[in-house]
Design a protein around this motif. Structure first.
Motif, PDB file in Angstrom:
ATOM      1  N   PHE A  16      -0.914  -2.383   0.991  1.00  0.00           N
ATOM      2  CA  PHE A  16      -1.377  -3.601   1.645  1.00  0.00           C
ATOM      3  C   PHE A  16      -0.536  -4.792   1.218  1.00  0.00           C
ATOM      4  O   PHE A  16       0.028  -4.802   0.120  1.00  0.00           O
ATOM      5  N   THR A  17      -0.515  -5.806   2.056  1.00  0.00           N
ATOM      6  CA  THR A  17       0.157  -7.056   1.749  1.00  0.00           C
ATOM      7  C   THR A  17      -0.898  -8.136   1.551  1.00  0.00           C
ATOM      8  O   THR A  17      -1.762  -8.309   2.407  1.00  0.00           O
ATOM      9  N   GLY A  18      -0.837  -8.814   0.429  1.00  0.00           N
ATOM     10  CA  GLY A  18      -1.769  -9.910   0.155  1.00  0.00           C
ATOM     11  C   GLY A  18      -2.425  -9.768  -1.195  1.00  0.00           C
ATOM     12  O   GLY A  18      -2.858  -8.676  -1.574  1.00  0.00           O
ATOM     13  N   ALA A  19      -2.488 -10.871  -1.920  1.00  0.00           N
ATOM     14  CA  ALA A  19      -3.046 -10.867  -3.278  1.00  0.00           C
ATOM     15  C   ALA A  19      -4.491 -10.382  -3.322  1.00  0.00           C
ATOM     16  O   ALA A  19      -4.927  -9.805  -4.313  1.00  0.00           O
ATOM     17  N   VAL A  20      -5.232 -10.574  -2.225  1.00  0.00           N
ATOM     18  CA  VAL A  20      -6.625 -10.156  -2.177  1.00  0.00           C
ATOM     19  C   VAL A  20      -6.776  -8.652  -2.452  1.00  0.00           C
ATOM     20  O   VAL A  20      -7.822  -8.198  -2.918  1.00  0.00           O
ATOM     21  N   PHE A  21      -5.723  -7.881  -2.192  1.00  0.00           N
ATOM     22  CA  PHE A  21      -5.789  -6.430  -2.342  1.00  0.00           C
ATOM     23  C   PHE A  21      -5.473  -5.953  -3.754  1.00  0.00           C
ATOM     24  O   PHE A  21      -5.598  -4.752  -4.033  1.00  0.00           O
ATOM     25  N   GLY A  22      -5.070  -6.848  -4.645  1.00  0.00           N
ATOM     26  CA  GLY A  22      -4.811  -6.465  -6.029  1.00  0.00           C
ATOM     27  C   GLY A  22      -3.901  -5.262  -6.126  1.00  0.00           C
ATOM     28  O   GLY A  22      -2.859  -5.209  -5.464  1.00  0.00           O
ATOM     29  N   PRO A  23      -4.287  -4.260  -6.937  1.00  0.00           N
ATOM     30  CA  PRO A  23      -3.420  -3.095  -7.131  1.00  0.00           C
ATOM     31  C   PRO A  23      -3.209  -2.253  -5.868  1.00  0.00           C
ATOM     32  O   PRO A  23      -2.271  -1.463  -5.799  1.00  0.00           O
ATOM     33  N   ALA A  24      -4.057  -2.422  -4.851  1.00  0.00           N
ATOM     34  CA  ALA A  24      -3.880  -1.670  -3.604  1.00  0.00           C
ATOM     35  C   ALA A  24      -2.662  -2.159  -2.819  1.00  0.00           C
ATOM     36  O   ALA A  24      -2.319  -1.573  -1.795  1.00  0.00           O
ATOM     37  N   GLN A  25      -2.007  -3.200  -3.304  1.00  0.00           N
ATOM     38  CA  GLN A  25      -0.745  -3.620  -2.690  1.00  0.00           C
ATOM     39  C   GLN A  25       0.329  -2.559  -2.921  1.00  0.00           C
ATOM     40  O   GLN A  25       1.286  -2.478  -2.162  1.00  0.00           O
ATOM     41  N   ARG A  26       0.149  -1.769  -3.970  1.00  0.00           N
ATOM     42  CA  ARG A  26       1.088  -0.679  -4.233  1.00  0.00           C
ATOM     43  C   ARG A  26       0.718   0.518  -3.351  1.00  0.00           C
ATOM     44  O   ARG A  26      -0.420   0.680  -2.916  1.00  0.00           O
ATOM     45  N   LEU A  27       1.689   1.369  -3.108  1.00  0.00           N
ATOM     46  CA  LEU A  27       1.450   2.566  -2.321  1.00  0.00           C
ATOM     47  C   LEU A  27       0.361   3.411  -2.979  1.00  0.00           C
ATOM     48  O   LEU A  27       0.393   3.649  -4.191  1.00  0.00           O
ATOM     49  N   HIS A  28      -0.599   3.834  -2.194  1.00  0.00           N
ATOM     50  CA  HIS A  28      -1.691   4.676  -2.700  1.00  0.00           C
ATOM     51  C   HIS A  28      -2.173   5.592  -1.580  1.00  0.00           C
ATOM     52  O   HIS A  28      -1.899   5.359  -0.412  1.00  0.00           O
TER      53      HIS A  28
END
Length: 124
Positions: A16-28
């Motif tokens: 995801f793109t955006g600080a709101v997603f925290g660690p989910a910004q990384r590929l998962h």
């Protein structure tokens, strides 16, 4: 209102793109249990909302098009956060294209885990 629900699952990867997603910004990765509910006020001439086999086959076909893929690499999703809610609408739209005739609505629910899920319902 009558309804019929079929269930399947899909495994995908995305970020995801955006600080709101925290660690989910990384590929998962994510494994979703997907439920599609078809609704109509009046049953068809055969006494059905939709044939279970046809509904299950349509859902499998939609999910198979993205299953085991990194959604970040799917051109159709370029620039979009493929959140649970976004994917619910994406699946519902494709099911409507395949099975929408005669139905009043389609609801798609994606279970991300046993404690978190989202859904989207579209009228037809």
């Amino acid at each position: 209102m009558y309804s019929l629900t079929v269930r399947d699952r899909m495994m995908i990867a995305h970020s995801f793109t955006g600080a709101v997603f925290g660690p989910a910004q990384r590929l998962h990765g994510a494994t979703f249990v997907v439920e599609a509910t078809f609704r109509r006020a009046v049953l068809d001439a055969d006494g059905l909302v939709v044939d279970i086999g046809i509904a299950a086959g349509a859902l499998r076909s939609v999910l198979a098009s993205v299953e085991y893929r990194n959604l970040d690499d799917v051109e159709e999703f370029a620039g979009k956060n493929t959140t649970t809610e976004f994917l619910c609408a994406w699946v519902a739209d494709r099911l409507a294209d395949r099975l929408g005739t005669g139905l009043d609505s389609i609801e798609v629910l994606l279970r991300e885990s046993d404690v978190a899920w989202g859904s989207y319902e579209r009228t037809l």
